[in-house]
Design a protein around this motif. Structure first.
Motif, PDB file in Angstrom:
ATOM      1  N   SER A 126       0.868  -1.201   0.133  1.00 14.75           N
ATOM      2  CA  SER A 126      -0.051   0.219   0.057  1.00 14.75           C
ATOM      3  C   SER A 126       0.785   1.229   0.114  1.00 14.75           C
ATOM      4  CB  SER A 126      -1.004   0.124   1.367  1.00 14.75           C
ATOM      5  OG  SER A 126      -0.126   0.086   2.456  1.00 14.75           O
ATOM      6  N   ASN A 127       0.103   2.245  -0.630  1.00 13.18           N
ATOM      7  CA  ASN A 127       0.871   3.648  -0.908  1.00 13.18           C
ATOM      8  C   ASN A 127       0.255   4.666  -1.536  1.00 13.18           C
ATOM      9  OD1 ASN A 127       2.948   5.519  -0.364  1.00 13.18           O
ATOM     10  ND2 ASN A 127       4.007   4.548  -2.591  1.00 13.18           N
ATOM     11  N   LYS A 128      -0.217   5.861  -0.715  1.00  9.34           N
ATOM     12  CA  LYS A 128      -0.562   7.000  -1.478  1.00  9.34           C
ATOM     13  C   LYS A 128      -2.123   6.593  -1.744  1.00  9.34           C
ATOM     14  CE  LYS A 128       3.237   8.864  -3.999  1.00  9.34           C
ATOM     15  NZ  LYS A 128       3.727   9.384  -5.116  1.00  9.34           N
ATOM     16  N   GLY A 129      -2.835   5.666  -0.696  1.00  7.75           N
ATOM     17  CA  GLY A 129      -4.055   5.321  -1.021  1.00  7.75           C
ATOM     18  C   GLY A 129      -4.297   4.056  -2.054  1.00  7.75           C
ATOM     19  N   PHE A 130      -3.296   3.795  -2.619  1.00  9.46           N
ATOM     20  CA  PHE A 130      -3.366   2.590  -3.626  1.00  9.46           C
ATOM     21  C   PHE A 130      -3.052   1.041  -2.560  1.00  9.46           C
ATOM     22  CE2 PHE A 130      -3.672   4.295  -7.627  1.00  9.46           C
ATOM     23  CZ  PHE A 130      -3.400   5.652  -7.323  1.00  9.46           C
ATOM     24  N   GLU A 131      -3.628   0.277  -3.066  1.00  7.02           N
ATOM     25  CA  GLU A 131      -3.568  -1.154  -2.214  1.00  7.02           C
ATOM     26  C   GLU A 131      -3.514  -2.235  -3.250  1.00  7.02           C
ATOM     27  OE1 GLU A 131      -5.639  -0.683   1.901  1.00  7.02           O
ATOM     28  OE2 GLU A 131      -6.596  -1.957   0.362  1.00  7.02           O
ATOM     29  N   ALA A 132      -2.559  -3.306  -3.362  1.00  2.00           N
ATOM     30  CA  ALA A 132      -2.656  -4.596  -3.931  1.00  2.00           C
ATOM     31  C   ALA A 132      -2.233  -5.731  -3.294  1.00  2.00           C
ATOM     32  CB  ALA A 132      -1.785  -4.545  -5.266  1.00  2.00           C
ATOM     33  N   THR A 133      -2.931  -6.742  -3.320  1.00  5.45           N
ATOM     34  CA  THR A 133      -2.648  -7.967  -2.600  1.00  5.45           C
ATOM     35  C   THR A 133      -2.312  -9.089  -3.362  1.00  5.45           C
ATOM     36  OG1 THR A 133      -4.373  -7.437  -0.854  1.00  5.45           O
ATOM     37  CG2 THR A 133      -3.769  -9.806  -0.952  1.00  5.45           C
ATOM     38  N   TYR A 134      -1.215  -9.800  -2.981  1.00  5.32           N
ATOM     39  CA  TYR A 134      -0.480 -10.793  -3.807  1.00  5.32           C
ATOM     40  C   TYR A 134      -1.405 -11.941  -3.488  1.00  5.32           C
ATOM     41  CZ  TYR A 134       3.863 -13.580  -4.892  1.00  5.32           C
ATOM     42  OH  TYR A 134       4.526 -14.551  -5.644  1.00  5.32           O
ATOM     43  N   ARG A 135      -2.143 -12.394  -4.667  1.00  7.27           N
ATOM     44  CA  ARG A 135      -3.137 -13.705  -4.430  1.00  7.27           C
ATOM     45  C   ARG A 135      -2.278 -15.057  -5.377  1.00  7.27           C
ATOM     46  NH1 ARG A 135      -6.336 -12.291  -0.361  1.00  7.27           N
ATOM     47  NH2 ARG A 135      -7.551 -10.282  -0.783  1.00  7.27           N
ATOM     48  N   LYS A 136      -1.910 -15.693  -4.458  1.00  2.00           N
ATOM     49  CA  LYS A 136      -1.092 -17.073  -5.269  1.00  2.00           C
ATOM     50  C   LYS A 136      -2.155 -17.903  -5.956  1.00  2.00           C
ATOM     51  CE  LYS A 136       0.257 -20.616  -2.575  1.00  2.00           C
ATOM     52  NZ  LYS A 136       1.259 -21.263  -1.593  1.00  2.00           N
ATOM     53  N   GLU A 137      -3.409 -18.070  -5.299  1.00  2.00           N
ATOM     54  CA  GLU A 137      -4.202 -18.898  -6.017  1.00  2.00           C
ATOM     55  C   GLU A 137      -4.828 -18.378  -7.151  1.00  2.00           C
ATOM     56  OE1 GLU A 137      -4.573 -17.381  -3.016  1.00  2.00           O
ATOM     57  OE2 GLU A 137      -6.487 -16.380  -2.963  1.00  2.00           O
ATOM     58  N   THR A 190      -2.918 -16.093  -9.017  1.00  2.84           N
ATOM     59  CA  THR A 190      -1.858 -15.249  -9.630  1.00  2.84           C
ATOM     60  C   THR A 190      -2.051 -14.107 -10.018  1.00  2.84           C
ATOM     61  OG1 THR A 190      -2.274 -16.401 -11.711  1.00  2.84           O
ATOM     62  CG2 THR A 190      -0.843 -17.779 -10.491  1.00  2.84           C
ATOM     63  N   SER A 191      -2.572 -13.093  -9.126  1.00  2.55           N
ATOM     64  CA  SER A 191      -2.879 -11.850  -9.573  1.00  2.55           C
ATOM     65  C   SER A 191      -2.594 -10.870  -8.594  1.00  2.55           C
ATOM     66  CB  SER A 191      -4.488 -11.700  -9.621  1.00  2.55           C
ATOM     67  OG  SER A 191      -5.072 -12.017  -8.305  1.00  2.55           O
ATOM     68  N   PHE A 192      -2.348  -9.692  -9.082  1.00  4.98           N
ATOM     69  CA  PHE A 192      -2.033  -8.554  -7.918  1.00  4.98           C
ATOM     70  C   PHE A 192      -2.945  -7.376  -8.477  1.00  4.98           C
ATOM     71  CE2 PHE A 192       0.770  -6.949  -4.949  1.00  4.98           C
ATOM     72  CZ  PHE A 192       1.674  -5.889  -5.227  1.00  4.98           C
ATOM     73  N   HIS A 193      -3.917  -7.084  -8.527  1.00  4.99           N
ATOM     74  CA  HIS A 193      -4.902  -6.118  -8.787  1.00  4.99           C
ATOM     75  C   HIS A 193      -4.398  -4.807  -7.982  1.00  4.99           C
ATOM     76  CE1 HIS A 193      -6.546  -9.267 -11.258  1.00  4.99           C
ATOM     77  NE2 HIS A 193      -7.458  -9.768 -10.312  1.00  4.99           N
ATOM     78  N   LEU A 194      -4.492  -3.809  -8.749  1.00  7.93           N
ATOM     79  CA  LEU A 194      -4.357  -2.425  -8.083  1.00  7.93           C
ATOM     80  C   LEU A 194      -5.521  -1.733  -7.827  1.00  7.93           C
ATOM     81  CD1 LEU A 194      -2.137  -0.346  -7.122  1.00  7.93           C
ATOM     82  CD2 LEU A 194      -2.211   0.734  -9.377  1.00  7.93           C
ATOM     83  N   GLU A 195      -5.880  -1.160  -6.724  1.00  4.90           N
ATOM     84  CA  GLU A 195      -7.021  -0.399  -6.369  1.00  4.90           C
ATOM     85  C   GLU A 195      -6.727   0.739  -5.600  1.00  4.90           C
ATOM     86  OE1 GLU A 195      -9.922  -4.552  -5.708  1.00  4.90           O
ATOM     87  OE2 GLU A 195      -9.163  -3.495  -3.990  1.00  4.90           O
ATOM     88  N   LYS A 196      -7.620   1.812  -5.752  1.00  6.71           N
ATOM     89  CA  LYS A 196      -7.813   2.825  -4.798  1.00  6.71           C
ATOM     90  C   LYS A 196      -9.154   3.435  -4.794  1.00  6.71           C
ATOM     91  CE  LYS A 196      -5.842   7.368  -4.303  1.00  6.71           C
ATOM     92  NZ  LYS A 196      -4.937   8.738  -4.802  1.00  6.71           N
ATOM     93  N   GLY A 197      -9.549   3.530  -3.363  1.00  6.14           N
ATOM     94  CA  GLY A 197     -11.014   3.942  -3.370  1.00  6.14           C
ATOM     95  C   GLY A 197     -11.605   5.164  -3.751  1.00  6.14           C
ATOM     96  N   SER A 198     -10.543   6.305  -4.064  1.00  2.42           N
ATOM     97  CA  SER A 198     -11.317   7.554  -4.532  1.00  2.42           C
ATOM     98  C   SER A 198      -9.870   8.331  -5.112  1.00  2.42           C
ATOM     99  CB  SER A 198     -11.558   8.427  -3.195  1.00  2.42           C
ATOM    100  OG  SER A 198     -12.109   9.808  -3.530  1.00  2.42           O
TER     101      SER A 198
END
Lengths: 112, 113
Positions: free
Chosen positions: B58-69, B71-79
């Motif tokens: 996470s940084n500057k309101g952005f988040e991404a979670t390492y999903r092994k199952e 194989t994804s790393f989607h970037l999200e920001k709420g606003s």
């Protein structure tokens, strides 16, 4: 800390001419990378140095591209002769062995 | 070889909207995953990273979670804000220990006031 310095920022040449790019990494960063970023694509690694030795140059078109890092600090990337498809942004990056990569602003090359 | 795939096309959205940029990867082993951002006229900057499964960067309101199952790393920001307009690149670092990055194609994000 000062960032990765690259020069020139822009270069326009005709095909079959030669061109050179320069990079000065962050002080203390032993690893230096050159990436090629073609418009609309992600950066592609061309060559990686560890100090003044080459770690990986498997993606470098060695018939026309060359790179050196003679004293383990600054590096130059050369293209000779240039082709139209070499038009791209050339990015230099540096890192320590376990730090994320720090990128310079790049050199935008246009081959006409 | 190891590779990263990002969703196609630019993303245009209004200020304060929710942003998602999809990223999936193919790799042998468990690489480290990164999001880099490129603002107009500037070089690539590290936005966030995750080094193992289920880690959240996470940084500057952005988040991404390492999903092994998945194989994804989607970037999200709420606003999102207009200042978030940039190109976003997903990348992975292979497990060879050489710290090399393989990048996706990037997504142009345009935030409209």
């Amino acid at each position: 800390e000062a960032g990765v310095a690259q020069s020139p920022r822009y270069k326009i040449i005709e095909k079959r001419q030669s061109v050179a790019f320069w990079c000065n990494p962050i002080s203390g960063h032993a690893t230096l990378y050159w990436y090629q970023q073609i418009l609309g694509q992600g950066p592609k690694l061309l060559i990686q140095f560890q100090n003044n030795g080459v770690v990986d140059d498997s993606q470098l078109p060695k018939d026309r591209f060359s790179a050196e890092r003679l004293k383990g600090v600054d590096s130059t990337l050369k293209i000779q002769p240039a082709k139209l498809e070499d038009s791209a942004v050339y990015l230099c990056a540096s890192s320590t062995w376990d730090s994320p990569l720090h990128f310079g602003n790049g050199t935008r090359l246009t081959v006409t | 070889g190891d590779s990263v795939t990002q969703m196609e096309g630019p993303v245009t959205l209004s200020e304060e909207a929710f942003l998602t940029i999809n990223c999936t990867y193919t790799a042998t082993g468990y690489p480290s995953l990164f999001w880099y951002v490129q603002y107009p006229g500037e070089g690539l900057q590290l936005l966030l990273k995750a080094t193992k499964a289920d880690d959240k960067g996470s940084n500057k309101g952005f988040e991404a979670t390492y999903r092994k199952e998945t194989t994804s790393f989607h970037l999200e920001k709420g606003s999102v804000q207009v200042s978030d307009s940039a190109v976003y690149f997903c990348a992975l670092s292979d497990i060879s220990g050489n710290n090399r990055l393989a990048f996706g194609k990037g997504n142009q994000v345009v935030v409209i006031p």
